[in-house]
Design a protein around this motif. Structure first.
Motif, PDB file in Angstrom:
ATOM      1  N   UNK A   7       1.565   9.490  -5.527  1.00 66.40           N
ATOM      2  CA  UNK A   7       2.014  10.860  -5.174  1.00 66.40           C
ATOM      3  C   UNK A   7       3.060  11.362  -6.189  1.00 66.40           C
ATOM      4  N   UNK A   8       3.971  10.493  -6.608  1.00 73.68           N
ATOM      5  CA  UNK A   8       5.028  10.916  -7.557  1.00 73.68           C
ATOM      6  C   UNK A   8       4.413  11.294  -8.901  1.00 73.68           C
ATOM      7  N   UNK A   9       3.393  10.529  -9.288  1.00 74.83           N
ATOM      8  CA  UNK A   9       2.743  10.833 -10.568  1.00 74.83           C
ATOM      9  C   UNK A   9       2.012  12.157 -10.486  1.00 74.83           C
ATOM     10  N   UNK A  10       1.383  12.416  -9.402  1.00 70.85           N
ATOM     11  CA  UNK A  10       0.636  13.664  -9.248  1.00 70.85           C
ATOM     12  C   UNK A  10       1.581  14.849  -9.215  1.00 70.85           C
ATOM     13  N   UNK A  11       2.654  14.698  -8.446  1.00 71.18           N
ATOM     14  CA  UNK A  11       3.608  15.832  -8.342  1.00 71.18           C
ATOM     15  C   UNK A  11       4.237  16.136  -9.694  1.00 71.18           C
ATOM     16  N   UNK A  64       3.097   5.945  -2.786  1.00 70.39           N
ATOM     17  CA  UNK A  64       4.245   6.737  -3.281  1.00 70.39           C
ATOM     18  C   UNK A  64       4.174   6.916  -4.796  1.00 70.39           C
ATOM     19  N   UNK A  65       3.784   5.878  -5.515  1.00 65.36           N
ATOM     20  CA  UNK A  65       3.718   5.977  -6.985  1.00 65.36           C
ATOM     21  C   UNK A  65       2.659   6.994  -7.393  1.00 65.36           C
ATOM     22  N   UNK A  74       0.837  -1.216   0.000  1.00 69.03           N
ATOM     23  CA  UNK A  74       0.000   0.000   0.000  1.00 69.03           C
ATOM     24  C   UNK A  74       0.859   1.248   0.000  1.00 69.03           C
ATOM     25  N   UNK A  75       1.992   1.184   0.772  1.00 69.54           N
ATOM     26  CA  UNK A  75       2.887   2.372   0.800  1.00 69.54           C
ATOM     27  C   UNK A  75       3.517   2.582  -0.540  1.00 69.54           C
TER      28      UNK A  75
END
Length: 223
Positions: free
Chosen positions: A17-21, A14-15, A9-10
């Motif tokens: 969040x990285x894609x959104x950023x 993270x994936x 889940x973590x």
């Protein structure tokens, strides 16, 4: 088991969040190179208009009036001029020469003087040599041949005046002849003939002197 689920889940979180950023990050603008080029030169000025030839005014010809020609009429009779008889001119007495004088002397001179002397002058010693021409003083030839044509001069029909100067000594001998004005085929024979002649010594104030005599010999073809 629970731990693996949390790790998965973590990782998924993270994936996401990285894609959104990454999707919302501002894009970097690329630098654009700007090159400034010089402006083109101005166009050449237009050529000047061609000069127009000035119009020359027409010249009207001048009319010259004709002058009437005059006819010359020859006179029928020649006018006669009154001719006066020549007046009688007084006779001018001619001066008579004096015995013993010389040609070219002056009136009142002294007998035995020389041409060119002064009246009343004192007779000095006679010069040792004088210069004259055979037409002025008459030299008396005593012996020797006479000057004559050469066969070559007769064949070439040479004629004219030959001028030769010779020195006549106090003994009457002829020497040192030289040609002043020559003629073809006659110079050498004339000099040889003159140097064979002998003259009577010329006396001046009673003394014999040398004479540098100029001979002018005329050659004329025999007819």
């Amino acid at each position: 088991m629970l731990v693996s689920i949390l790790l998965h889940g973590a990782a998924i979180a993270l994936a996401v969040v990285f894609t959104y950023v990454r999707a919302h990050m501002p894009k970097q603008e690329q630098a654009v190179e700007v090159v400034f080029r010089p402006s083109p030169p101005p166009p050449p000025p237009p050529p000047p208009p061609a000069a127009r030839n000035p119009k020359t005014p027409r010249q009207t010809p001048k009319i010259i009036p004709k002058t009437p020609t005059q006819n010359l009429v020859q006179p029928k009779e020649v006018p006669k001029l009154d001719e006066k008889p020549p007046e009688d001119l007084p006779d001018i007495p001619e001066d008579e020469g004096v015995e013993g004088g010389v040609e070219g002397g002056v009136v009142g001179g002294v007998a035995g003087g020389v041409v060119g002397g002064q009246i009343g002058g004192v007779m000095g010693p006679a010069p040792k040599r004088i210069e004259a021409e055979n037409a002025v003083i008459k030299m008396i030839q005593l012996s020797g041949p006479k000057v004559d044509y050469t066969p070559q001069a007769l064949e070439k029909e040479v004629q004219g005046t030959l001028v030769v100067k010779c020195l006549i000594g106090v003994d009457g001998s002829v020497r040192n002849c030289r040609v002043v004005q020559g003629l073809p085929f006659l110079d050498r024979s004339t000099i040889a003939t003159l140097q064979q002649q002998r003259y009577k010594p010329y006396l001046l104030n009673g003394q014999p002197v040398e004479v540098d005599l100029t001979f002018r010999i005329r050659f004329d073809l025999p007819q």
